[in-house]
Design a protein around this motif. Structure first.
Motif, short mmCIF file in Angstrom:
data_model
loop_
_atom_site.label_atom_id
_atom_site.label_comp_id
_atom_site.label_asym_id
_atom_site.label_seq_id
_atom_site.Cartn_x
_atom_site.Cartn_y
_atom_site.Cartn_z
N ILE A 4 -11.74 6.82 -4.31
CA ILE A 4 -11.08 5.89 -3.38
C ILE A 4 -12.17 5.35 -2.46
N ALA A 57 0.83 -1.21 0.00
CA ALA A 57 0.00 0.00 0.00
C ALA A 57 0.86 1.26 0.00
N LEU A 88 -2.89 5.77 -2.62
CA LEU A 88 -4.22 5.63 -3.21
C LEU A 88 -4.62 6.92 -3.92
N ARG A 89 -4.38 8.04 -3.29
CA ARG A 89 -4.71 9.34 -3.89
C ARG A 89 -3.89 9.59 -5.14
N ALA A 95 -9.59 3.26 -6.64
CA ALA A 95 -8.75 2.40 -5.80
C ALA A 95 -9.60 1.88 -4.66
N ALA A 131 -9.62 -0.54 -1.05
CA ALA A 131 -8.88 -1.22 0.01
C ALA A 131 -9.91 -1.89 0.91
N ALA A 179 -5.33 6.97 -8.06
CA ALA A 179 -6.76 7.00 -8.41
C ALA A 179 -7.15 8.35 -9.02
#
Length: 186
Positions: free
Chosen positions: A57, A17, A49-50, A30, A32, A53
């Motif tokens: 998210i 991650a 993630l930011r 994205a 999780a 994506a």
């Protein structure tokens, strides 16, 4: 899990991650799922993630204040509750890191086929199965010696009918809020 994928499945990549092996803006969304509590650096994971994506998210996690009231951890396995609490990332912190994401409750159906922590809320005998426990991180990571007494008490209560008497109202529910939350940004 990768070995279980069908031959014709879309390509997959391995990574962590905190260092996703993807280009900036390379995915629309994205996701999780019940994973942030395993990350070594939550801030770095959210930043990744930011970064990758473009639009959205979505994180599935749990609200510890709700989850600790779940009958399994409250009545039988406080050691598992301690493991869960020790690794939980507060929902408010994730919302903050995602700049004001919205939070939606995820109710667990009574016949859920996934094996996450509260999936068997209406089928308590499943928690006596070592295979089931091995797939639930809070139980798999707890010291097995700290679970013995609680599991023995659960087994005794199931055999005597005490669990069913105490939790009779669960038999009328189709879904339960055990604290699981979707955090959606974008």
């Amino acid at each position: 899990m990768i070995a279980q994928r069908p031959d014709r499945a879309a390509a997959c990549v391995r990574g962590t991650a905190e260092a996703l092996p993807l280009r900036d803006g390379s995915v629309d969304a994205a996701l999780a799922v019940l994973t942030v509590h395993h990350w070594t650096d939550v801030e770095a994971g959210i930043a990744e993630l930011r970064r990758v994506a473009r639009k959205r998210i979505v994180i599935l996690t749990w609200d510890q204040s709700v989850f600790r009231e779940f009958w399994l951890v409250r009545e039988y396995l406080p050691a598992a509750a301690a493991v869960s609490a020790g690794h939980a990332v507060p929902v408010a912190r994730l919302v903050e890191l995602l700049c004001g994401a919205r939070v939606e409750p995820v109710l667990s159906p009574h016949d859920c086929t996934d094996g996450f922590g509260a999936a068997f809320w209406r089928r308590p005998d499943a928690y006596l199965d070592p295979g089931v426990r091995a797939g639930i991180s809070m139980l798999a990571q707890a010291d097995p010696r700290e679970l013995v007494d609680g599991l023995s008490m659960l087994d005794k209560d199931l055999n005597s009918g005490a669990w069913h008497e105490r939790h009779n109202e669960l038999s009328t529910l189709d879904r339960l809020d055990a604290g699981y939350r979707l955090i959606v940004s974008g």
